[in-house]
Design an enzyme around this catalytic site. Sequence first.
Site, PDB file in Angstrom:
ATOM      1  N   GLU A 242       8.831  -3.479  -3.359  1.00  0.00           N
ATOM      2  CA  GLU A 242       9.875  -4.239  -1.449  1.00  0.00           C
ATOM      3  C   GLU A 242       8.170  -4.831  -1.313  1.00  0.00           C
ATOM      4  O   GLU A 242       7.652  -3.845  -0.373  1.00  0.00           O
ATOM      5  CB  GLU A 242      10.252  -3.332  -0.601  1.00  0.00           C
ATOM      6  CG  GLU A 242      12.120  -2.573  -2.000  1.00  0.00           C
ATOM      7  CD  GLU A 242      12.890  -3.693  -2.051  1.00  0.00           C
ATOM      8  OE1 GLU A 242      12.315  -5.214  -1.891  1.00  0.00           O
ATOM      9  OE2 GLU A 242      13.609  -3.116  -2.719  1.00  0.00           O
ATOM     10  N   CYS A 276      10.388  -6.234   7.658  1.00  0.00           N
ATOM     11  CA  CYS A 276      10.399  -6.953   6.261  1.00  0.00           C
ATOM     12  C   CYS A 276      11.219  -8.132   6.150  1.00  0.00           C
ATOM     13  O   CYS A 276      11.407  -9.102   5.801  1.00  0.00           O
ATOM     14  CB  CYS A 276      10.721  -6.323   4.972  1.00  0.00           C
ATOM     15  SG  CYS A 276      12.354  -5.916   5.026  1.00  0.00           S
TER      16      CYS A 276
HETATM   17  P1  NAD Z   1       0.613  -2.238   3.572  1.00  0.00           P
HETATM   18  O1  NAD Z   1       1.017  -3.297   2.742  1.00  0.00           O
HETATM   19  O2  NAD Z   1      -1.293  -2.403   4.251  1.00  0.00           O
HETATM   20  O3  NAD Z   1       0.561  -0.639   3.241  1.00  0.00           O
HETATM   21  C1  NAD Z   1       1.898   0.152   3.082  1.00  0.00           C
HETATM   22  C2  NAD Z   1       1.584   1.249   2.453  1.00  0.00           C
HETATM   23  O4  NAD Z   1       0.461   0.905   1.110  1.00  0.00           O
HETATM   24  C3  NAD Z   1       0.642   2.262   3.510  1.00  0.00           C
HETATM   25  O5  NAD Z   1       1.027   3.670   2.989  1.00  0.00           O
HETATM   26  C4  NAD Z   1      -0.196   2.573   2.557  1.00  0.00           C
HETATM   27  O6  NAD Z   1      -1.309   3.117   3.106  1.00  0.00           O
HETATM   28  C5  NAD Z   1      -0.519   1.919   0.938  1.00  0.00           C
HETATM   29  N1  NAD Z   1      -1.258   1.128   0.658  1.00  0.00           N
HETATM   30  C6  NAD Z   1      -2.525   0.160   1.058  1.00  0.00           C
HETATM   31  N2  NAD Z   1      -3.652   0.124   0.432  1.00  0.00           N
HETATM   32  C7  NAD Z   1      -3.103   0.516  -0.950  1.00  0.00           C
HETATM   33  C8  NAD Z   1      -3.784   0.376  -2.220  1.00  0.00           C
HETATM   34  N3  NAD Z   1      -4.416  -0.217  -2.929  1.00  0.00           N
HETATM   35  N4  NAD Z   1      -3.220   1.454  -2.990  1.00  0.00           N
HETATM   36  C9  NAD Z   1      -1.698   1.754  -3.198  1.00  0.00           C
HETATM   37  N5  NAD Z   1      -1.210   1.914  -1.849  1.00  0.00           N
HETATM   38  C10 NAD Z   1      -2.006   1.638  -0.670  1.00  0.00           C
HETATM   39  O7  NAD Z   1       2.208  -2.438   4.549  1.00  0.00           O
HETATM   40  P2  NAD Z   1       2.540  -2.482   6.067  1.00  0.00           P
HETATM   41  O8  NAD Z   1       1.040  -2.840   7.057  1.00  0.00           O
HETATM   42  O9  NAD Z   1       2.629  -0.897   6.299  1.00  0.00           O
HETATM   43  O10 NAD Z   1       3.619  -3.027   6.319  1.00  0.00           O
HETATM   44  C11 NAD Z   1       4.336  -3.905   6.434  1.00  0.00           C
HETATM   45  C12 NAD Z   1       4.185  -4.893   5.091  1.00  0.00           C
HETATM   46  O11 NAD Z   1       5.146  -4.550   4.553  1.00  0.00           O
HETATM   47  C13 NAD Z   1       4.707  -5.966   5.453  1.00  0.00           C
HETATM   48  O12 NAD Z   1       4.054  -7.044   5.074  1.00  0.00           O
HETATM   49  C14 NAD Z   1       6.115  -6.229   5.159  1.00  0.00           C
HETATM   50  O13 NAD Z   1       6.919  -7.776   5.085  1.00  0.00           O
HETATM   51  C15 NAD Z   1       6.285  -5.037   4.524  1.00  0.00           C
HETATM   52  N6  NAD Z   1       7.451  -4.562   3.980  1.00  0.00           N
HETATM   53  C16 NAD Z   1       8.340  -4.430   3.223  1.00  0.00           C
HETATM   54  C17 NAD Z   1       9.695  -4.318   2.941  1.00  0.00           C
HETATM   55  C18 NAD Z   1      10.595  -4.102   2.128  1.00  0.00           C
HETATM   56  O14 NAD Z   1      12.356  -3.316   1.691  1.00  0.00           O
HETATM   57  N7  NAD Z   1      10.934  -5.605   0.968  1.00  0.00           N
HETATM   58  C19 NAD Z   1      10.199  -3.503   3.452  1.00  0.00           C
HETATM   59  C20 NAD Z   1       9.118  -2.989   5.451  1.00  0.00           C
HETATM   60  C21 NAD Z   1       7.808  -3.518   4.971  1.00  0.00           C
END
Ligand code: NAD
Length: 471
Positions: A242, A276
């Site tokens: 997501e 999101c």
């Molecule tokens: P992010 O991608 O920076 O981090 C998300 C998670 O991934 C964190 O727990 C982080 O520690 C982990 N992570 C980071 N690097 C990783 C790797 N290499 N491998 C595995 N995990 C890793 O996102 P964010 O800044 O926390 O959230 C914001 C983003 O999330 C926005 O783009 C938003 O649109 C999206 N979002 C999408 C939805 C949806 O349902 N489509 C819902 C909420 C947020």
Amino acid sequence: MDYNLYINGESVPTENHMDIFNPANGELLGKCPVATRDQLNMAVAAAAEAFKTWRNVSDADRKAACHAIGQILEENAEELAKLLTEEQGKPLNGVGSRFELGGCQGWTHYTADLELPVEVIQDNEEGRVELHRNPLGVIGSITPWNWPLMIAIWHVIPAIRTGNTVVIKPSPFTPLSTLRMIELIGSVLPKGVLNVVSGTDELGQMMSEHEDIQKIVFTGSCATGSKVMASAAPTLKRLTLELGGNDAGIVLPDVDAKAIAQGLFWGAFINGGQTCAALKRLYVHEDVYDDVCAALTDFAKSMPVGNGLDENVVLGPVQNKMQYDKVKRLVDNAVDNGARVLLGADPDDRAENGKGFFYPVTLLADVSDGLPIVDEEQFGPALPIIKYSDIDDAIARANDSDNGLGGSIWTNDMAQAKALATRLECGSVWINKHGMLQPNVPFGGVKGSGIGVEFGVDGLKEYTTIQAVYL
Ligand code: NAD
């Protein structure tokens, strides 16, 4: 309060910690445990062991366990809401922490009552064929910082409802509320069914690569989603991704600008735009452009922004400095390139002085595609408002994006709204509202916004494999 990992039903301390700060005032809120690779392995091993039993627990008992979780969430809602506000920044009131905790309870009870009965796809003289839905094993859940508790619940409940066990890893920006919630709800489950580890981003990569995790459910940015997919490839993990959105809303010329201003505002500024499926680009027909800009500005300027613990506040700070800097960069760039500021764009010096990442509600007119504030996901309290004259052109511009999470059409003409809705390339389309999610409706992105869906029966199925049984 001390925060620990929760592994195999026990609170597990770590040697290393990270400081977690309140984004509304920069004060230290607590210390987040940083799990080692060995501790992740312990959690995965506990989940794998618990799976042997949990997969065979009766459907009725798993349903009852999920309802018991809903009860625990209700009993502890106020404590969790306060911690969430202090950690994430969203206000207690409005569409804030209490709303998020209400969503956690609603989604839990609704998902508890979903069923995946055996399907009979053939029953004749040549034989009977049944389709059974079997759990996958250990699910790794990786969550973001914007709706940390709700998204954790969206991952965890369907996983355990269908007989899987879980290791969840919250965002390093908002780990404390998830650690506390999992410890609370884990207590009503057998040991090892639900475990939480926290730490840096590397822990997420270790999970995606882990050979004893069968599936990753990931919510976060597109860039990280693609890394998760790459690191999950060698072990052929199943994935639900997501990811980010850059949702367009299209306002047709027949609207009453004042009547839609509130819906437009909350569609865009829910959780300070850090959502999101928030409205991130607003296309308005030239006939009503000035009226919509004026009505939205009027509504927006009356919204109280501040520390979310204040019961009167409806919008809090941006959650972290990285995101604050991104919003500021995108707005400054738009203004340098001729955007007309209707509201905001003038942050005070609190963020620079470490006193809270407050960015004002910002509305920008006379912007167009090609500017980063339109083409990129701003994920903060700033909305670009773009003028259009031809609806086919507006649809084409809305679709001209790598993202495809949500979209909306604003009009009184339902027939036209429906026809236009189906032309938008996105997973959800709303008419005269934006971003409303429901536990009975599948939600997911198309194009770069993700793979798979959550919620409802379709979401539940994603935590299972089909087994065809030929009788
Ligand atoms: P992010 O991608 O920076 O981090 C998300 C998670 O991934 C964190 O727990 C982080 O520690 C982990 N992570 C980071 N690097 C990783 C790797 N290499 N491998 C595995 N995990 C890793 O996102 P964010 O800044 O926390 O959230 C914001 C983003 O999330 C926005 O783009 C938003 O649109 C999206 N979002 C999408 C939805 C949806 O349902 N489509 C819902 C909420 C947020």
